[in-house]
Structures are given as C-alpha cells and as structure tokens.
Scaffold this motif. Structure first.
Motif, short mmCIF file in Angstrom:
data_model
loop_
_atom_site.label_atom_id
_atom_site.label_comp_id
_atom_site.label_asym_id
_atom_site.label_seq_id
_atom_site.Cartn_x
_atom_site.Cartn_y
_atom_site.Cartn_z
N UNK A 95 1.16 -1.08 0.44
CA UNK A 95 0.09 -0.20 -0.30
C UNK A 95 0.36 0.93 -0.27
N UNK A 96 1.82 1.20 0.07
CA UNK A 96 3.12 1.80 0.37
C UNK A 96 3.74 2.39 -0.67
N UNK A 97 2.80 1.65 -2.07
CA UNK A 97 3.74 1.62 -2.94
C UNK A 97 5.15 0.70 -3.89
N UNK A 98 5.74 0.14 -2.43
CA UNK A 98 6.56 -0.43 -2.34
C UNK A 98 6.52 -2.16 -2.97
N UNK A 99 7.65 -2.43 -3.38
CA UNK A 99 7.44 -4.66 -4.29
C UNK A 99 7.69 -5.37 -2.95
N UNK A 100 7.13 -6.35 -2.70
CA UNK A 100 7.44 -6.92 -1.61
C UNK A 100 7.70 -8.60 -1.97
N UNK A 101 9.19 -9.30 -2.07
CA UNK A 101 9.60 -10.81 -2.28
C UNK A 101 9.08 -11.60 -0.87
N UNK A 102 8.35 -12.62 -1.67
CA UNK A 102 7.81 -13.18 -0.26
C UNK A 102 8.27 -14.10 -0.73
N UNK A 103 8.73 -14.94 0.21
CA UNK A 103 9.60 -16.57 0.75
C UNK A 103 8.88 -17.35 1.04
N UNK A 104 7.46 -17.54 1.33
CA UNK A 104 6.63 -18.08 2.21
C UNK A 104 5.58 -18.33 0.83
N UNK A 105 4.79 -19.53 1.86
CA UNK A 105 4.22 -20.43 0.30
C UNK A 105 2.79 -19.35 0.35
N UNK A 106 2.43 -18.29 1.54
CA UNK A 106 1.49 -17.84 1.91
C UNK A 106 0.79 -17.09 0.21
N UNK A 107 1.61 -16.37 -1.57
CA UNK A 107 0.78 -15.76 -2.48
C UNK A 107 2.12 -17.01 -3.04
N UNK A 108 1.95 -18.19 -3.19
CA UNK A 108 2.88 -18.92 -4.87
C UNK A 108 1.39 -19.69 -5.33
N UNK A 127 5.87 -8.38 -14.59
CA UNK A 127 4.03 -8.25 -14.41
C UNK A 127 3.98 -8.18 -12.62
N UNK A 128 3.77 -7.63 -12.20
CA UNK A 128 2.99 -7.86 -10.35
C UNK A 128 1.93 -7.27 -10.50
N UNK A 129 0.65 -7.41 -10.62
CA UNK A 129 -0.68 -6.85 -10.14
C UNK A 129 -1.29 -6.37 -9.03
N UNK A 130 -0.45 -6.92 -7.77
CA UNK A 130 -0.11 -7.00 -6.80
C UNK A 130 0.79 -6.66 -5.94
N UNK A 131 2.19 -6.42 -7.02
CA UNK A 131 3.00 -5.81 -5.50
C UNK A 131 3.64 -7.14 -5.67
#
Length: 357
Positions: A95-108, A127-131
C-alpha cells in the motif's frame, strides 16, 4: 538502523534473524551493492540485536507498521517469514507503493503473484498486479534451473522426483533438533534393534514426523487427500507454474534425511523429443545457475557436502533412461538456504531494483 544512502532503493529484510536471513545478509556483503538503506526487521524478541551488514553494525527493529515508515515506490521488502506473517504484513508494504518479495507459501498459488526463479522465468517479475513476487519452495528451487534448461531444448512432458531434504529447511529448529538427536545417539549401537533410536530420542523429534538421526523420514508437510503431503503437492504446483506447463504430470515424494545443509533430488524427466545424453550434458554445462559434475568412473558426482555454502545447483549421475529414448535421469543437489532461498530472493530483488535504476 543504518543511515540512508543517497542512491539506490531501500531494502527491508523482514525475518532478518532467521536461518535464511543470516545467509542473505552475508550475501548482500559479497554481491554488487545496489542498495541505499538496508533495514533489518524481525519479531519483537529479536529487536535491538546488532547484525553486520555491508561491514556495518545494524540494529534490528521490531515488526510493526512503523518499521516500514519511509518506504515508497521503488523500494523493496524481502519477507523471509512464515506464511501467516507474510500474509498479514505484505499488504502493509504494497500500500506504500513498495514491492514485496516473499519466500513463504502465502502467495505462491495466487495467479496475480508471479512465482519466479530468475534463471528460468526472470521476465515474470515485471508483471505483478499485487506488487508482490513469490519465490518457490527450496526443493523446487534446487532442480528448476536444470529442468528449465532441458525443457527449453526438449519440451518436458512428465516428471518424477524424490527429494532428500536437509534439516535446515525447517529453520534453526530443524538444525538444532538434528544436532540434539545426533548427540543422543552418538557412540552407541543404536539402530541395531527395533525401537533403539526412538527410545533414545524420546518424544523430542523437533519439527519432524519421526527421529531424524540415523534415520530417513518419508514425510514433509501436512496430510492431503489420497495420502499426498502438502509439500509434495506444492512442489508439483510450483514446477508447473514456473515452467508454464499447467497440465504437466508431476509425481513427488518428499523425504527428510539427517543432513544439516543441502537438498538433493533424484529426477526422471520425460520429454517430447528424443534425448541425447551427450547433448543434455552440453545444455547443463551452459545453463546459468548449474554446475555439472558427472564422472562416476572417477568417483565424481555431487553431494550435499559439495553444495553447502555455494550458489549453484550441482548436477550429476546424468544418464539416458534404459527403457525410454525420451527420458533422462539425474541427481541434483544445492544449498537449500542459499540456492533454495536467499540467493533466489536476492536475484529477484536485483532484477526489480534494475527497473528503477
């Protein structure tokens, strides 16, 4: 907290004090420095610790909304946290406009979140619609660079995999449990009689389904339908997504072994085109992120001991199937904390940082 530098995006490392976080911080000191501020974030119990980053002592701050103050477009947060933590806090960053890189299973499994291994599908980070960009499970990451290179040449159509997973995949708790169990069984004749190891270890199996010392445990994850584990199904789904093969038949058996660092896999890959082992060797020798060590006559093949502390996936025992001219079989191993997690996250972060350079 380190002072903000005048150039380069900020990088927030969430889960900086964990097993993968420790490796990632070492890696940041060795790779090209593209970052401005590097901010270390962890649970409240770790707040106040001082960790070395780029030769500077940096204070760990607690995971709260305030921890992300000052982050904005062009900045990146790496989440090296359990899935529930990532799911809770990643939206606070995006929501702050930054990009998240996540290594968990939360978004895979989220179709709006690219699942990326840079050697195979690095283009997908754009291409990362959710950031958010997700990294795969460390088992998938171990084999996917080699598979991706072979798929580009021969077109993969069937895959059978068995994993031999290191204790450190379960974090510090896994490594500590294995060391503790090894101390309990060391210097004895345990294992010669039924129940010896279980009696020595008792109920303290740590994060594993059974004692790991002097043993292998054919289970990882939670029970799913028809006897499959969640981990096995995850590796299947991730392989399909990364290679963009939605209907690829994939069979996975996950096994925990008494190794501290380094996942290993046996792979039987079947392709649409006939496979020539000699040409497959050439492909793997040229593949980014892969090292081929394959001379059984000289006793040369990769093991987790060789892979620990290194960045590539090590491939050996490469051979054409005895019964199918379209099939290839090989062994691959990699450091699960580096290749399987920290390196992949760092490479993704560098690709995204390059967009804003």
């Amino acid at each position: 907290m380190t002072p903000t530098r005048s150039s380069g995006p900020a990088l927030a490392v969430v889960g900086a004090t964990g097993a993968v976080g420790s490796v990632l911080l070492q890696m940041l000191s060795l790779r090209a420095d593209v970052w401005g501020e590097i901010r270390l974030i962890a649970s409240a119990r770790s707040a106040g610790r001082m960790l070395a980053v780029r030769g500077e002592e940096t204070e760990v701050i607690a995971l709260t909304e305030d921890a992300f103050d000052g982050l904005g477009p062009g900045d990146i947060a790496l989440f090296l946290t359990p899935a529930d933590v990532s799911a809770r806090w990643a939206p606070v960053v995006t929501t702050r406009g930054s990009v998240v890189i996540d290594l968990s299973a939360a978004f895979r499994e989220d179709p709006e979140v690219p699942l990326v291994v840079p050697e195979v599908n690095g283009h997908a980070v754009r291409i990362r619609p959710r950031g958010i960009v997700a990294g795969p499970d460390c088992v998938t990451a171990t084999m996917i660079a080699a598979l991706g290179a072979l798929h580009s040449e021969y077109s993969l159509c069937d895959l059978v995999v068995s994993s031999y997973q290191a204790a450190s995949a379960a974090g510090r708790a896994g490594s500590e449990a294995l060391r503790r169990q090894q101390s309990l069984v060391a210097g004895t004749s345990l294992g010669e009689q039924p129940g010896d190891v279980r009696r020595a270890v008792g109920e303290d199996t740590g994060p594993f389904a059974a004692p790991l010392a002097l043993n292998v445990v054919p289970w990882s994850g939670e029970l799913r339908a028809d006897g499959w584990s969640s981990h096995e199904l995850a590796v299947r789904a991730e392989t399909r997504r990364i290679l963009d093969l939605e209907q690829l038949p994939v069979s996975v058996t996950c096994v925990q072994v008494p190794v501290l660092t380094g996942h290993s896999l046996t792979v039987r890959a079947r392709f649409e085109r006939e496979v020539e082992a000699a040409h497959a060797r050439e492909i793997l020798e040229a593949a980014p992120g892969v090292v081929l060590v394959d001379d059984p006559e000289a006793g040369e093949f990769p093991t987790p001991v060789d892979a620990a502390g290194t960045d590539p996936a090590w491939v050996g025992r490469l051979r054409a199937s005895l019964d199918d001219r379209h099939a290839l079989e090989f062994f691959v191993c990699a450091d699960n904390l580096r290749k399987g997690a920290a390196l992949n996250a760092t490479q993704i972060a560098e690709l995204i940082a390059g967009e804003f350079a």
